[in-house]
Scaffold this motif. Structure first.
Motif, PDB file in Angstrom:
ATOM      1  N   ARG A 108      50.313  40.374  30.133  1.00 12.10           N
ATOM      2  CA  ARG A 108      49.062  41.093  29.886  1.00 12.10           C
ATOM      3  C   ARG A 108      49.273  42.498  29.326  1.00 12.10           C
ATOM      4  O   ARG A 108      48.315  43.233  29.113  1.00 12.10           O
ATOM      5  N   PHE A 112      46.609  46.115  27.687  1.00  5.53           N
ATOM      6  CA  PHE A 112      46.486  47.516  28.108  1.00  5.53           C
ATOM      7  C   PHE A 112      46.928  48.503  27.044  1.00  5.53           C
ATOM      8  O   PHE A 112      46.705  49.691  27.173  1.00  5.53           O
ATOM      9  N   ASP A 121      41.150  43.331  33.683  1.00  4.14           N
ATOM     10  CA  ASP A 121      42.578  43.527  33.849  1.00  4.14           C
ATOM     11  C   ASP A 121      43.399  42.403  33.222  1.00  4.14           C
ATOM     12  O   ASP A 121      44.612  42.424  33.265  1.00  4.14           O
ATOM     13  N   ALA A 123      44.245  39.673  34.106  1.00  3.59           N
ATOM     14  CA  ALA A 123      45.163  38.940  34.980  1.00  3.59           C
ATOM     15  C   ALA A 123      44.878  37.436  34.925  1.00  3.59           C
ATOM     16  O   ALA A 123      45.807  36.621  34.841  1.00  3.59           O
TER      17      ALA A 123
ATOM     18  N   MET B   1      42.609  30.007  41.508  1.00  2.00           N
ATOM     19  CA  MET B   1      43.780  30.841  41.318  1.00  2.00           C
ATOM     20  C   MET B   1      43.401  32.321  41.229  1.00  2.00           C
ATOM     21  O   MET B   1      44.168  33.179  41.628  1.00  2.00           O
ATOM     22  N   CYS B   5      45.660  35.709  42.304  1.00  2.00           N
ATOM     23  CA  CYS B   5      46.369  36.677  41.457  1.00  2.00           C
ATOM     24  C   CYS B   5      45.730  38.060  41.520  1.00  2.00           C
ATOM     25  O   CYS B   5      46.224  38.988  40.912  1.00  2.00           O
ATOM     26  N   PHE B   8      47.870  41.002  42.062  1.00  2.00           N
ATOM     27  CA  PHE B   8      48.708  41.559  41.001  1.00  2.00           C
ATOM     28  C   PHE B   8      47.885  42.137  39.863  1.00  2.00           C
ATOM     29  O   PHE B   8      48.367  42.334  38.785  1.00  2.00           O
ATOM     30  N   SER B   9      46.597  42.336  40.124  1.00  2.00           N
ATOM     31  CA  SER B   9      45.756  42.633  38.972  1.00  2.00           C
ATOM     32  C   SER B   9      45.408  44.106  38.848  1.00  2.00           C
ATOM     33  O   SER B   9      44.429  44.451  38.235  1.00  2.00           O
ATOM     34  N   TYR B  10      46.212  44.984  39.444  1.00  2.00           N
ATOM     35  CA  TYR B  10      45.966  46.403  39.204  1.00  2.00           C
ATOM     36  C   TYR B  10      46.102  46.655  37.715  1.00  2.00           C
ATOM     37  O   TYR B  10      47.039  46.178  37.101  1.00  2.00           O
ATOM     38  N   PRO B  11      45.196  47.416  37.134  1.00  3.47           N
ATOM     39  CA  PRO B  11      45.311  47.684  35.703  1.00  3.47           C
ATOM     40  C   PRO B  11      46.676  48.297  35.361  1.00  3.47           C
ATOM     41  O   PRO B  11      47.275  48.988  36.164  1.00  3.47           O
ATOM     42  N   LEU B  12      47.133  47.976  34.155  1.00  4.83           N
ATOM     43  CA  LEU B  12      48.453  48.424  33.713  1.00  4.83           C
ATOM     44  C   LEU B  12      48.310  49.622  32.793  1.00  4.83           C
ATOM     45  O   LEU B  12      48.847  49.618  31.703  1.00  4.83           O
TER      46      LEU B  12
END
Ligand SMILES: Nc1ncnc2c1ncn2[C@@H]1O[C@H](COP(=O)(O)OP(=O)(O)OP(=O)(O)O)[C@@H](O)[C@H]1O
Ligand SMILES: [Mg+2]
Lengths: 231, 409
Positions: A108, A112, A121, A123, B1, B5, B8-12
């Motif tokens: 991903r 960003f 996000d 995800a 799902m 998940c 793990f989905s904190y913004p990057l």
């Protein structure tokens, strides 16, 4: 079947790494949305060089690459970067994942890097793409790229190339280190993507893979020739 | 799902990318952080020291109170030690001098003081300085006593310096007797901290009581009418130094201490010291900036492939620069916080000790000043990161995206 309006237009593209030695020499190519083309050719014939230029990453010695009419090397670096991020998915010859990020975060990452102001996000999208390349299990773990095989890394890079819904997908030897079964699955994925209206351009040595494409192109000493157009 | 998940989905975003990068290179990050901590530590520690010393000096000036202090010939050094160093002592001469000085031109007020010492006070393990003033004429002690007391000092009452141990019933024991303590003074880092102040009448009681007790260490008898020092306030329009010279000329048996010169002597040595601390802090900051700049540039070099990949994926040059700057800011902010905390742990508990070592009065800066110093030291250290990483940031932006494509895995 009507010829689709060209999404990508390559005009007189040349690259000389050293003066007088052309790795790519005067290539012209038009690729429409939904077209699935495959470049084959000997090692060193210039396939990667061509793809790098079409991806907007390698500046050509002469010629132009137009994507949706926009000259990738005629606009500002910032604009070109944003176009690359939004419209081009590039699976380069090496897998090139970031070792510090998890597999899912690698997929991903392009999301960003887009221009600011994006919500969400990605995800779930990244997880679905991992599923599509047969690596759904990495969507639920913190696995790092260092802990997966070369072929798996290649598939992660393919998932990453698709995360921003590009209109052009470029892939350099995407099946190079895959077993026949996975190679076929990956080729099938590219086919599906092309069917959804994405222009796909692959470079490969694998004749079986090449046979799956709509258009077969051949690179010889920097020159591109059309082999045949399948119906 | 989706639910699974989410974890793990904190913004990057840039900040998280920077953080992941810091985490994935723990040794490098730790070293950079410690380098920043040294800077934060020196900035905060140094400035607390400098401001503490300046504040200490101001308190000396304030408490000195008189323009001139007339003491017996040869006692000047001792008197300064009493006032500044907290070195108790005693000396006296005939109190008649006070009247003579009072009549002099250029003298506005005079007030005699008597100094005595006591070992046998059970309030403290060191010598205590007893200072007796004359309530009728005093203009030195009473004004600042009044500020903390609100009223005058009654007969028999004392005022204790900050280091004097006052018993829970608010008394001190001297020569076997107890005396009520009207107030305890704030710290001054001067001789006042180990002094007990009282009126002349109370002092007479103390002496009488001490002699009646027949102690092993009797108090020295003070001749009737003797004084230790005459505090002088110089009238408007007269220079203290000139008045001091005339007093010396007309009274052969005396020495005159000019408070201005005492304070300026301290402030001279203080200025030298604080100047050195300031120079050192600046040098450390600058050296750290240069070293960090080299380290950041070196690490940007080693990360060419990573930057190239981000460029291929469509990161703009600005984005890469922001990433590098953010990373350095995070590292230096963490280091700054650590350094400031360490300096606080080192400076505050040993404040008094440091002052003694430097032989200069030292006071902890006021809480607001400390808070401001914390913020300023932290900010200066955190800013070090982006400043030092500027070149690295430009370099990162200029990474050739093709690099990543050629070397393969
Ligand atoms: N950065 C470079 N500098 C100089 N020469 C280069 C560079 N990259 C490629 N070349 C040369 O350009 C020619 C074409 O290389 P390219 O990588 O495009 O070939 P390719 O068709 O992708 O080969 P392969 O199938 O082995 O990947 C080769 O002769 C190669 O040596
Ligand atoms: Mg190649």
């Amino acid at each position: 079947m009507a010829t689709p309006a060209p999404l990508v237009e390559v005009k007189g593209l040349s690259k000389e790494y050293a003066p007088g030695v052309a790795a790519v020499a005067g290539v012209d190519l038009a690729l429409g949305a939904g077209e699935f083309a495959c470049v084959t050719g000997r090692s060193g014939s210039g396939k990667s060089t061509l793809l790098n230029m079409v991806a907007g990453v390698l500046r050509p010695t002469s010629g132009a690459v137009l994507l949706d009419g926009l000259d990738l090397f005629g606009v500002s670096d910032r604009e070109a970067s944003l176009v690359r991020n939004a419209k081009i998915g590039y699976v380069s010859q090496g897998a090139n994942l970031l070792g510090g990020l998890s597999v899912l975060d690698n997929v991903r990452l392009p999301f960003f890097l887009a221009a600011a102001g994006r919500s969400g996000d990605a995800a779930a999208k990244a997880a679905a793409l991992l599923e599509q390349v047969g690596l759904g299990r990495f969507a639920r773990t913190r696995t790092r790229p260092g802990e997966i095989s070369g072929g798996e890394a290649r598939r992660v890079a393919i998932a990453r190339a698709l995360v921003n819904d590009p209109s052009l997908v470029l892939a350099d030897e995407p099946t190079g280190d895959l077993d026949p079964e996975n190679a076929a699955a990956v080729m099938e994925l590219f086919r599906q993507i092309a069917h959804q209206g994405v222009a796909v351009l692959l470079a490969t040595h694998d004749p079986a893979a090449a046979a799956l494409a709509d258009r077969a192109l051949r690179m010889e000493q920097g020159r591109l020739t059309e082999c045949a157009t399948r119906e | 799902m989706g639910g699974r998940c989410e974890r793990f989905s904190y913004p990057l975003g840039t900040r998280r990318l920077a953080w992941e990068n810091i985490r994935s290179r723990p040794f490098r990050s730790l070293c950079l952080m410690l380098a920043a901590a040294v800077v934060g530590c020196s900035l905060f520690g140094g400035s607390v020291l400098v401001i503490g010393l300046e504040r200490g000096l101001r308190s000396v000036g304030e408490r000195f109170g008189a323009d001139l202090m007339v003491v017996p010939a040869g006692a000047a050094r001792k008197a300064e030690a009493i006032l500044l160093g907290g070195d108790p002592g005693y000396f006296h001469f005939d109190g008649g001098v006070a009247d003579k000085i009072a009549r002099m031109d250029g003298v506005e007020r005079v007030s005699p003081q008597l100094f005595m010492t006591s070992l046998s006070a059970d309030c403290c393990d060191a010598l205590v300085q007893l200072v007796a003033f004359d309530p009728a004429t005093d203009f030195v002690v009473q004004p600042w006593l009044a500020r903390s007391l609100g009223s005058g000092l009654r007969d028999g009452e004392m005022v204790a310096g900050n280091n004097i141990l006052v018993r829970p019933d608010r008394t001190v024991r001297l020569f076997g007797r107890r005396y009520p303590v009207a107030a305890k003074l704030a710290r001054t880092s001067t001789g006042f901290d180990t002094s007990l102040f009282m009126s002349r009448a109370t002092a007479r009681q103390v002496v009488a009581a001490a002699q009646a007790e027949e102690l092993d260490s009797p108090i020295d008898p003070v001749p009737e009418g003797a004084v230790s020092a005459v505090m002088v306030k110089v009238a408007e329009g007269h220079t203290p130094v000139y008045v001091a010279w005339r007093i010396r000329r007309d009274n052969p048996g005396v020495d005159v201490i000019v408070s201005q010169s005492v304070v300026s002597a301290i402030s001279g040595s203080l200025r030298k010291f604080t100047g050195r601390v300031r120079d050192l802090s600046c040098a450390i900051w600058l050296a750290a900036a240069l070293i960090l700049a080299a380290l950041f540039a070196g690490s940007a070099n080693g990360r060419k492939k990573e930057f190239a990949l981000l460029r291929v994926l469509g990161a703009t040059k600005g984005r890469l620069a922001a990433l590098v700057l953010c990373e350095s800011a995070l590292v230096c902010a963490a280091g700054g916080a650590l350094g400031v905390a360490l300096a606080a742990l080192a400076v505050f508990p040993f404040n008094a000790y440091i002052g003694v070592k430097l032989q200069l009065p030292m006071l902890t800066p006021a809480p607001e000043a400390v808070a401001a110093l914390v913020v300023a030291s932290f900010a200066a250290t955190a800013a070090l990161g982006p400043l030092a990483a500027g070149f690295a940031a430009v370099k990162a932006g200029a990474s050739d995206p093709c690099l990543t494509l050629r070397e393969g895995e």
